[in-house]
Design an enzyme around this catalytic site. Structure first.
Site, PDB file in Angstrom:
ATOM      1  N   LYS A  54      -9.133   2.438  10.834  1.00 51.57           N
ATOM      2  CA  LYS A  54      -9.049   3.754  11.482  1.00 51.57           C
ATOM      3  C   LYS A  54     -10.147   4.666  10.964  1.00 51.57           C
ATOM      4  CE  LYS A  54      -4.121   3.372  12.370  1.00 51.57           C
ATOM      5  NZ  LYS A  54      -2.762   3.524  11.864  1.00 51.57           N
ATOM      6  N   GLN A  98       0.619   6.651   7.652  1.00 42.10           N
ATOM      7  CA  GLN A  98       0.739   5.237   8.001  1.00 42.10           C
ATOM      8  C   GLN A  98       2.155   4.732   7.740  1.00 42.10           C
ATOM      9  OE1 GLN A  98      -1.641   3.419   9.479  1.00 42.10           O
ATOM     10  NE2 GLN A  98      -0.446   1.535   9.474  1.00 42.10           N
ATOM     11  N   ASP A 121      -0.451  10.770  16.248  1.00 43.44           N
ATOM     12  CA  ASP A 121       0.298   9.529  16.477  1.00 43.44           C
ATOM     13  C   ASP A 121       1.259   9.672  17.664  1.00 43.44           C
ATOM     14  OD1 ASP A 121      -0.008   7.156  15.056  1.00 43.44           O
ATOM     15  OD2 ASP A 121       0.981   7.931  13.268  1.00 43.44           O
TER      16      ASP A 121
HETATM   17  N1  GUN Z   1       1.777   1.325  11.461  1.00 45.09           N
HETATM   18  C1  GUN Z   1       1.495   0.385  12.399  1.00 45.09           C
HETATM   19  N2  GUN Z   1       1.032   0.982  13.519  1.00 45.09           N
HETATM   20  C2  GUN Z   1       1.024   2.304  13.283  1.00 45.09           C
HETATM   21  C3  GUN Z   1       0.636   3.431  14.049  1.00 45.09           C
HETATM   22  O1  GUN Z   1       0.210   3.349  15.201  1.00 45.09           O
HETATM   23  N3  GUN Z   1       0.756   4.640  13.435  1.00 45.09           N
HETATM   24  C4  GUN Z   1       1.229   4.764  12.183  1.00 45.09           C
HETATM   25  N4  GUN Z   1       1.322   5.994  11.669  1.00 45.09           N
HETATM   26  N5  GUN Z   1       1.604   3.744  11.438  1.00 45.09           N
HETATM   27  C5  GUN Z   1       1.496   2.513  11.985  1.00 45.09           C
END
Ligand code: GUN
Length: 297
Positions: A54, A98, A121
């Site tokens: 990311k 996350q 998100d």
């Molecule tokens: N863990 C796995 N996919 C995601 C996501 O799209 N956002 C977040 N915050 N955590 C994740």
């Protein structure tokens, strides 16, 4: 009939190219640098690699990014304080905590503490509610990526029967809601199947567009789809494979090889939906920066 392979890497690269140009313009004309803050608690290997990916994608697009990595025993109270600090930081337009979080932390409490206007998100209940009623908010990245992958490859869902397999809060429910809105690039008839559905194949065979987020391999096989279906496979599963260096390979939730000859189009795993998810996170961060500067609704 050979199915078109829906190349998420290509679509994501096109969108990222457009976003890189937009970020450069926001900087040059408006002196605005979109900012993303990523919070990682613990060192779960998959989470570390997601967070790294990311940040790399943000950097490549010209988005300012910062990482807050904390040990696995970081307290819920301190995490809530960190979120509050980021909520008030003007250079941060997007906050991503996350998931999964360590067991001693209440995930919902943390997600609810994020300012909905920085919730890139799209997991905050305010944004979930806005999605339901069709108001602008932030759409969750994976389902939004599915919509963009379809539309940008010529498969507009409008008027189509979309069947979703899976009802999770991060994929199944939001993708169904996005595609049923009375809006451009949506306007589909949507059916959701799940573990309580008696005869899933009865429904999947009616799908013009089939979106599968069931969470296990071979959840949908060739006998369960009609000719000409468009298949979006959101699954990511590790299966043992001694021929691979790592000892495993990634497969989706559908029988790709079995379904491909019947389908009009199908996403590969990896390289289908995955690259779109991070792309939509960047999209939301740019959108948030524009909204905070009154350049967007
Ligand atoms: N863990 C796995 N996919 C995601 C996501 O799209 N956002 C977040 N915050 N955590 C994740």
């Amino acid at each position: 009939m050979g199915a078109l392979i829906l190349d998420g890497k290509k679509t994501a690269a096109e969108m990222r190219g457009e976003m890189t140009a937009e970020v450069a313009q926001l900087k040059a004309v408006h002196h605005l640098v979109p900012g993303l803050s990523v919070v990682l608690v613990g060192d779960h290997p998959a989470s570390v690699s997601y967070v790294t990916a990311k940040q790399k994608a943000a950097d490549e697009t010209g988005i300012y990014s910062e990482e807050h990595r904390r040990p696995a025993d970081f307290s819920e109270e301190d995490l809530l304080k960190l979120v509050d600090q980021l909520n008030h930081d003007p250079k941060v337009h997007g906050i991503l905590v996350q998931l999964p979080l360590p067991k001693h932390i209440d995930e919902n409490k943390v997600l609810n503490a994020i300012d909905p206007d920085k919730d890139v998100d799209g997991f905050h209940p305010v944004n979930v509610g806005k999605l339901m009623i069709g108001e602008p908010g932030f759409l969750p990245c994976t389902p939004h990526g599915v919509q963009k992958l379809l539309v940008r490859n010529g498969f507009d869902p409008s008027g189509k029967h979309v069947v979703v397999v899976g009802r999770s809060n991060i994929v199944g429910k939001p993708v169904a809601n996005i595609l049923l809105q009375k809006k451009a690039e949506a306007n589909a008839t949507v059916t959701i199947c799940h573990t309580g559905t008696k005869d899933i194949a009865f429904f999947t065979r009616q799908a013009d567009i089939l979106i599968v987020a069931a969470g296990h391999p071979n959840a949908v096989t060739a006998d369960m789809v009609k000719d000409g279906v468009v298949v979006i496979d959101v699954g990511v599963n590790r299966v043992e494979d001694a021929t691979r260096e790592k000892g495993f390979r990634l497969v989706g939730d559908v029988d790709f090889d079995g379904i491909k000859p019947k389908a009009a189009a199908i996403t590969p795993v990896p390289g289908g939906v995955g690259p779109m998810t991070i792309t939509m996170l960047l999209f939301n961060t740019i959108e948030s920066a524009k909204r905070h500067n009154k350049m967007s609704e």
